[in-house]
Motif scaffolding. Structure first.
Motif: not given
Length: 480
Positions: A108-124, A459-464
């Motif tokens: 899963l790829h997500a933006t993080v923070g109230p202003a979507a200031e960074r990206r996160a990925s979560v595996r499940a 964030q779209l250009g960042q690796p997942g």
């Protein structure tokens, strides 16, 4: 408080997207059954739109007075806190999931923070969608005036801001949310002269055994009705707001009686003074994330699209479950039951038979409710050529009519390309149903877009890679 998992190389047994009733019930039940869970939500606190909290700075001491069933939420929150302390659930707040991909499970790829200031990925290993719903809006002249809000928006202002949208508030539209909103507003001191329901409630009488099987719903409706009677609120059936009046702010509305197809009946108009209008025509499942992945959908009796699931809440995609409003709008009781059922399915365990039967009764009521409040085909009779339909791009009904009649557009997508209707910030959430209806074509499926929420281009250009590390390993439980 949210926690951060510890092992970036591993993943969760279950990632639950959405911390409303369905997501909360699923996360704590899955943890009870021994699964390691991530609970992701766009908000800073759990509860979703239904259990919305007052802002912390307001110092509200009794938020439960603004909610129905608050004790159920506090019980779930206490269980979640216990599982969080024990390391079985990680609550990842302010995580907006914008896409998902299969990668030996799910990534899963997500933006993080109230202003979507960074990206996160979560595996499940498995994912449960509990993303809820948003309000359906049908435009009319004056609906863009300040002081005109959605019915759910009026409740949100009260629950989270402890403020009212006005002092004299008219409620209009269709669906049970109107009664709940009116009950909350009058309890908070607002004057509500009228609740205008476009349907007539006769749809419930066609299958009397369905509502009789869920007495809790009947009791809830009776509570709201008693509140309206106590405050002398008039409930008008087959009536709609066909125009809002005002310049800098709404100062009044015109009501009209409707025929069975929701066409205004000439000569029935009457004007009522107000300083706010709360209007909505039910809810639409928020399923963009799943439809982009190719999950099958179904058409609900009110014309909306919901995810198709089996009796264990499994979607058509292996390892992907759904619960609550994503499967068809039905309220908190149904969402809680479906979230719990999904957790049992992910864990490979059999739920109590009573839970399965309860879910079936509540889902049958949800289908009946959707049919009773389905928008009629004649509602475009409220519009004038200069009525804005797409607020973001300021596209009027006249421009949409030109696209259809003069340029040959026969579906919502072609209308969008010709007029930009639905291309604004909300991506058609406000105008989409109206544009589809005015386009006149047959809608065969939900609108699809590659990103479920807005994402900063950087964030779209960042690796997942999982920069928000996932939990301490996957259990060997079945995927269903």
């Amino acid at each position: 408080m949210p926690t951060s998992p510890s092992d970036p190389a591993a993943g969760y047994d279950l990632a639950v997207i959405g911390a409303g009733p369905a997501g909360l019930a699923a996360a704590v039940t899955a943890a009870d059954l021994g699964l390691r869970c991530a609970l992701l939500d766009a908000g800073p606190r759990t509860g979703g739109q239904y259990y919305r909290h007052p802002a912390r700075g307001l110092g509200a001491t009794r938020p439960g007075r603004l909610h129905h069933g608050w004790r159920r939420y506090t019980a779930l929150a206490a269980r979640l806190a216990a599982h969080t302390r024990a390391g079985r659930v990680d609550h990842l707040a302010e995580h907006q999931v914008w896409t998902a991909e299969r990668a030996g499970g799910w990534l899963l790829h997500a933006t993080v923070g109230p202003a979507a200031e960074r990206r996160a990925s979560v595996r499940a290993r498995a994912v449960l969608l509990a993303t809820g719903a948003y309000e359906r809006q049908l435009p009319f002249p004056g609906w863009t005036l300040p002081g005109v809000v959605t019915a759910g928006g009026a409740q949100a202002m009260l629950k989270s801001g402890l403020v009212l949208p006005g002092r004299r508030i008219v409620l209009a539209g269709s669906g049970p949310l109107l009664l709940a909103a009116a009950s909350s507003l009058v309890a908070a001191g607002a004057e509500v002269p009228v609740v205008a329901e476009a349907a007539d409630y006769l749809g419930y009488a066609r299958r009397p055994g369905v509502p009789a099987a869920v007495p809790g719903k009947l009791a809830e409706g009776a509570v709201h009705a008693a509140a309206l009677l106590r405050h002398r609120v008039r409930l008008l059936r087959r009536t709609a707001v066909v125009e809002a009046h005002g310049t800098d702010r709404v100062t009044g509305v015109t009501l009209a009686r409707l025929d069975r197809d929701w066409r205004p009946l000439p000569g029935t108009e009457r004007r009522i003074a107000c300083d706010a209008l709360a209007v909505g025509h039910g809810l639409l499942p928020q399923i963009e994330l799943a439809t982009e992945l190719g999950a099958e959908t179904r058409r609900t009796p009110d014309g909306a699209f919901a995810l198709r699931v089996d009796t264990r809440q499994r979607t058509s995609l292996p390892g992907l479950w759904a619960a609550g409003e994503t499967c068809g709008v039905g309220g908190a009781d149904l969402a809680l039951a479906e979230g719990e059922l999904a957790a049992y399915a992910v864990a490979g365990r059999s739920p109590a038979a009573g839970l399965t039967r309860r879910r079936a009764r509540l889902r049958a009521f949800a289908e009946l409710m959707a049919a009773a409040h389905r928008p009629g085909p004649g509602w475009p009779g409220w519009l004038r050529p200069d009525t804005e339909v797409c607020r973001c791009e300021e596209v009027t009904a006249g421009r949409i009519g030109e696209a259809v009649d003069a340029l040959g557009a026969g579906d919502a997508r072609t209308v969008k390309l010709l007029t930009r209707a639905g291309m604004g910030w909300c991506q058609g959430r406000m105008c989409g149903p109206a544009v589809a209806c005015l386009a006149g074509g047959t809608v065969t499926g939900p609108d699809s877009r590659p990103l479920a929420v807005p994402v900063p281009l950087g964030q779209l250009g960042q690796p997942g890679q999982p920069d928000q590390p996932a939990g301490p390993g996957w259990s060997a439980g079945p995927q269903g």
